[in-house]
Design an enzyme around this catalytic site. Structure first.
Site, PDB file in Angstrom:
ATOM      1  N   CYS A  65      21.614 -26.476  43.309  1.00  0.00           N
ATOM      2  CA  CYS A  65      20.819 -25.672  44.261  1.00  0.00           C
ATOM      3  C   CYS A  65      21.032 -26.118  45.696  1.00  0.00           C
ATOM      4  CB  CYS A  65      19.343 -25.767  43.908  1.00  0.00           C
ATOM      5  SG  CYS A  65      18.744 -27.457  43.801  1.00  0.00           S
ATOM      6  N   GLU A  87      10.527 -23.707  43.271  1.00  0.00           N
ATOM      7  CA  GLU A  87      11.716 -24.444  43.732  1.00  0.00           C
ATOM      8  C   GLU A  87      12.894 -23.499  43.566  1.00  0.00           C
ATOM      9  OE1 GLU A  87      12.053 -27.232  45.195  1.00  0.00           O
ATOM     10  OE2 GLU A  87      10.148 -28.257  44.858  1.00  0.00           O
ATOM     11  N   GLY A 107      14.240 -22.092  39.883  1.00  0.00           N
ATOM     12  CA  GLY A 107      15.229 -21.065  39.538  1.00  0.00           C
ATOM     13  C   GLY A 107      15.605 -20.258  40.765  1.00  0.00           C
ATOM     14  N   SER A 108      16.055 -19.047  40.527  1.00  0.00           N
ATOM     15  CA  SER A 108      16.591 -18.234  41.624  1.00  0.00           C
ATOM     16  C   SER A 108      15.479 -17.570  42.440  1.00  0.00           C
ATOM     17  CB  SER A 108      17.503 -17.155  41.035  1.00  0.00           C
ATOM     18  OG  SER A 108      16.748 -16.351  40.150  1.00  0.00           O
ATOM     19  N   PRO A 109      15.750 -17.250  43.707  1.00  0.00           N
ATOM     20  CA  PRO A 109      14.755 -16.537  44.513  1.00  0.00           C
ATOM     21  C   PRO A 109      14.358 -15.195  43.880  1.00  0.00           C
ATOM     22  CG  PRO A 109      16.511 -17.392  45.908  1.00  0.00           C
ATOM     23  CD  PRO A 109      16.938 -17.625  44.488  1.00  0.00           C
ATOM     24  N   VAL A 154      14.141 -14.321  40.661  1.00  0.00           N
ATOM     25  CA  VAL A 154      13.151 -14.522  39.590  1.00  0.00           C
ATOM     26  C   VAL A 154      11.881 -15.152  40.168  1.00  0.00           C
ATOM     27  CG1 VAL A 154      12.714 -15.590  37.344  1.00  0.00           C
ATOM     28  CG2 VAL A 154      14.971 -14.648  37.831  1.00  0.00           C
ATOM     29  N   GLY A 155      12.038 -15.969  41.202  1.00  0.00           N
ATOM     30  CA  GLY A 155      10.867 -16.570  41.865  1.00  0.00           C
ATOM     31  C   GLY A 155       9.867 -15.508  42.298  1.00  0.00           C
TER      32      GLY A 155
HETATM   33  P1  NAD Z   1      16.968 -18.132  36.879  1.00  0.00           P
HETATM   34  O1  NAD Z   1      15.982 -17.798  37.942  1.00  0.00           O
HETATM   35  O2  NAD Z   1      17.838 -17.058  36.357  1.00  0.00           O
HETATM   36  O3  NAD Z   1      16.214 -18.740  35.583  1.00  0.00           O
HETATM   37  C1  NAD Z   1      15.301 -19.811  35.679  1.00  0.00           C
HETATM   38  C2  NAD Z   1      14.298 -19.725  34.527  1.00  0.00           C
HETATM   39  O4  NAD Z   1      13.580 -18.496  34.648  1.00  0.00           O
HETATM   40  C3  NAD Z   1      14.914 -19.740  33.136  1.00  0.00           C
HETATM   41  O5  NAD Z   1      14.128 -20.555  32.308  1.00  0.00           O
HETATM   42  C4  NAD Z   1      14.873 -18.274  32.697  1.00  0.00           C
HETATM   43  O6  NAD Z   1      14.712 -18.118  31.320  1.00  0.00           O
HETATM   44  C5  NAD Z   1      13.640 -17.767  33.428  1.00  0.00           C
HETATM   45  N1  NAD Z   1      13.750 -16.337  33.763  1.00  0.00           N
HETATM   46  C6  NAD Z   1      14.880 -15.629  34.023  1.00  0.00           C
HETATM   47  N2  NAD Z   1      14.594 -14.350  34.316  1.00  0.00           N
HETATM   48  C7  NAD Z   1      13.242 -14.241  34.240  1.00  0.00           C
HETATM   49  C8  NAD Z   1      12.339 -13.161  34.428  1.00  0.00           C
HETATM   50  N3  NAD Z   1      12.757 -11.934  34.741  1.00  0.00           N
HETATM   51  N4  NAD Z   1      11.015 -13.403  34.270  1.00  0.00           N
HETATM   52  C9  NAD Z   1      10.559 -14.634  33.956  1.00  0.00           C
HETATM   53  N5  NAD Z   1      11.382 -15.699  33.757  1.00  0.00           N
HETATM   54  C10 NAD Z   1      12.703 -15.514  33.891  1.00  0.00           C
HETATM   55  O7  NAD Z   1      17.806 -19.364  37.464  1.00  0.00           O
HETATM   56  P2  NAD Z   1      19.050 -20.112  36.825  1.00  0.00           P
HETATM   57  O8  NAD Z   1      20.220 -19.189  36.795  1.00  0.00           O
HETATM   58  O9  NAD Z   1      18.648 -20.786  35.567  1.00  0.00           O
HETATM   59  O10 NAD Z   1      19.278 -21.264  37.921  1.00  0.00           O
HETATM   60  C11 NAD Z   1      19.999 -21.044  39.095  1.00  0.00           C
HETATM   61  C12 NAD Z   1      19.083 -20.841  40.276  1.00  0.00           C
HETATM   62  O11 NAD Z   1      18.109 -21.865  40.362  1.00  0.00           O
HETATM   63  C13 NAD Z   1      19.844 -20.896  41.604  1.00  0.00           C
HETATM   64  O12 NAD Z   1      19.354 -19.924  42.488  1.00  0.00           O
HETATM   65  C14 NAD Z   1      19.522 -22.296  42.121  1.00  0.00           C
HETATM   66  O13 NAD Z   1      19.668 -22.452  43.505  1.00  0.00           O
HETATM   67  C15 NAD Z   1      18.115 -22.449  41.666  1.00  0.00           C
HETATM   68  N6  NAD Z   1      17.745 -23.862  41.543  1.00  0.00           N
HETATM   69  C16 NAD Z   1      16.821 -24.390  42.400  1.00  0.00           C
HETATM   70  C17 NAD Z   1      16.500 -25.745  42.323  1.00  0.00           C
HETATM   71  C18 NAD Z   1      15.496 -26.383  43.246  1.00  0.00           C
HETATM   72  O14 NAD Z   1      15.098 -27.498  42.972  1.00  0.00           O
HETATM   73  N7  NAD Z   1      15.089 -25.741  44.318  1.00  0.00           N
HETATM   74  C19 NAD Z   1      17.129 -26.536  41.372  1.00  0.00           C
HETATM   75  C20 NAD Z   1      18.058 -25.952  40.518  1.00  0.00           C
HETATM   76  C21 NAD Z   1      18.356 -24.615  40.598  1.00  0.00           C
END
Ligand code: NAD
Length: 489
Positions: free
Chosen positions: A265, A231, A209-211, A213-214
């Protein structure tokens, strides 16, 4: 393509969808404890069987997977097959082919001071794992890590994205069809559900997911000292040097940027092009967009091959990024058309970019491509290094010296030379980011390792051995041995 009217119970799952009670996630987690212990001893064949049944299910349900992705954001059949199904089937095939050698304890050489001992690295399953996945490749990015978890002998709870309910519902159905919930389970929900799950002491958390939330995930994992694979995303730069084949580069950049409508991503986030070829590159980029998405001049909005923006929130985010750039002086070179009620966002090329614009800092994650130019390679490298380390870096150049300089002087998760995005499909390469773009690697052997504890095992002989000489009482002889150890070994 028809909308999905088929699987009624799936619709009902989504209609009745509620946040799961905390108690139920706790008991689910508890129920995986015995399985995780039993699976520590699972044989190669048992692990292969668990993975192979996913392959059979995917093959039998390819149509349903396509329909779910179409319903979620009108992703074309071809792109679904290529970017959601193929990465899974190929990951499974690669894992099944290589798992025997991955599982085999790896003997390590014996240093002279350790003579008489034997040592090896044993990859043991980490145990109970949590997989949290994003919406942009919702099937691929939930099931890909699951294959690695199963290969390593782990149980898993998957929390798929709430943004793609059709695909998440289908993932839940697949897992219910194939596994006991005490083995693999799906918990649906949003950030709140994620956070409830994160309170549990998982042995490993694999987050995509996003940096932003990471950082939250890592903070929560730290409370239980759970290991993490993160990731993440960020701004992947694409450098086009003066020696690049411009037509070839333009066609590849447009493909990499617009697959999944830029919601990738590893999509090229922005271009850094040598000033001497900027105008020619711009012309070729426009031609490439036309050829790939509007070959019959019927308007790109009619293209069945351009996926839509996933939801209104992301549409507004992209709309704001574009308006902000235009208001601050960006030049619209191509595109800009938007149809909000269809979430259609035309591929858009922008030049005259400045650092005051939001899109110079935020990950774009959509079909807007800013084009920056440079005159001196050091200037371009400094620009890349002034930003957080990217997930991927792309170099289009036929000049080996230039390519090597960029490789040596920049840091990124992956690099692709004379193409983009393709490295995601290469199972022999570690995939992942560095710092802001990610921690840890995935895919193939690297995914297997992410879910394994590499346990170092040392086997000593019985009776007298080198180490016996180091025991008290410490006399002159002991000191002499230690001195020679420090001097020679
Ligand atoms: P996101 O971080 O918003 O959400 C990812 C997951 O985290 C979802 O399941 C969501 O429900 C959960 N989440 C959201 N907020 C949270 C919180 N506060 N606490 C705990 N969990 C939470 O990301 P997104 O919008 O779904 O995806 C887009 C992002 O993911 C972009 O930054 C993209 O670059 C990245 N991404 C990375 C890869 C990779 O392989 N490196 C692949 C795809 C997407």
């Amino acid at each position: 393509m028809a909308y999905w009217h088929g699987i009624d119970y799936l619709e009902s799952i989504m209609m009745e969808w509620k946040q799961p009670a905390i108690d139920s996630t706790h008991s689910l987690f508890e129920s995986q404890k015995t399985t995780a212990q039993q699976w520590r001893r699972s044989s190669l064949q048992e692990r292969i069987d668990r993975i192979a049944k996913i392959r059979s299910w995917v093959k039998q349900n390819q149509k349903e997977i396509r329909l779910a992705l179409w319903n979620d954001f009108q992703k074309s059949e071809v792109e679904t097959d290529l970017s959601e199904i193929y990465p899974i089937t190929t990951e499974i095939n690669h894992t099944i082919k290589n798992l025997k050698s991955w599982m085999k304890p790896k003997a390590v050489p014996t240093p002279l001071a350790m003579m008489g001992t034997k040592a090896f690295v044993h990859a043991e399953p980490k145990g109970r794992t949590l997989i949290i996945s994003p919406w942009n490749y919702p099937f691929n990015l939930a099931i890909g890590p699951l294959i690695s978890a199963l290969a390593a002998g782990c149980t898993a709870i998957i929390k798929p994205s709430e943004m793609t309910p059709h695909t998440s519902g289908l993932i839940e159905k697949m897992i219910l069809d194939l596994f006991e919930t005490s083995e693999v389970a799906v918990v649906q929900g949003d950030a709140k559900t994620s956070q409830e799950l994160l309170e549990l002491p998982f042995d490993h958390i694999f987050f995509t997911g996003s940096p932003q939330v990471g950082k939250i995930i890592m903070g929560e994992a730290a409370k239980n000292l759970s290991s993490v694979t993160l990731e993440l995303g960020g701004k992947s730069p694409t450098l086009i040097g003066p020696s690049a084949d411009i037509k070839d580069a333009a066609s590849k950049i447009i493909y990499g940027k617009l697959i999944n409508c830029g919601q990738t991503c590893v999509a090229p986030d922005y271009l850094l092009v040598h000033e001497s070829i900027k105008d020619r590159l711009l012309d070729e980029l426009k031609i490439a967009i036309q050829q790939q998405f509007d070959p019959d001049y019927k308007g790109i909005e009619n293209s069945k091959d351009l996926t839509k923006v996933v939801n209104d929130k992301h549409f507004r985010r992209l709309d704001n990024l574009l308006e902000n750039a235009l208001n601050l002086g960006a030049k619209l070179e191509f595109g800009g058309k938007r149809i909000p009620n269809h979430r259609f966002f035309e591929p858009t090329l922008l030049s005259l970019i400045t650092e005051s614009m939001d899109l110079a800092h935020e990950e774009i994650f959509g079909p807007i491509l800013p084009i920056l130019s440079y005159t001196d390679l050091d200037q371009a490298i400094d620009y890349i290094n002034s930003k957080p380390k990217p997930l991927a870096l792309y170099i289009f150049s036929q000049d080996k010296e230039e390519t090597n300089l960029v490789l040596e002087e920049t840091s990124s998760g992956n690099v692709v030379i004379n193409d983009c995005v393709l490295h995601f499909m290469h199972q022999e390469l570690p995939f992942g980011g560095v710092n802001t773009s990610g921690i840890g690697k995935s895919h193939g052997y690297y995914g297997f390792l992410a879910f394994s504890n590499e346990k170092g095992v040392l086997k000593q002989r019985i009776g007298f051995n080198n180490a016996s000489l180091l025991r008290p009482p410490y006399g002159t002889k002991t000191k002499q041995i230690i001195n020679s150890l420090i001097k020679w070994f």
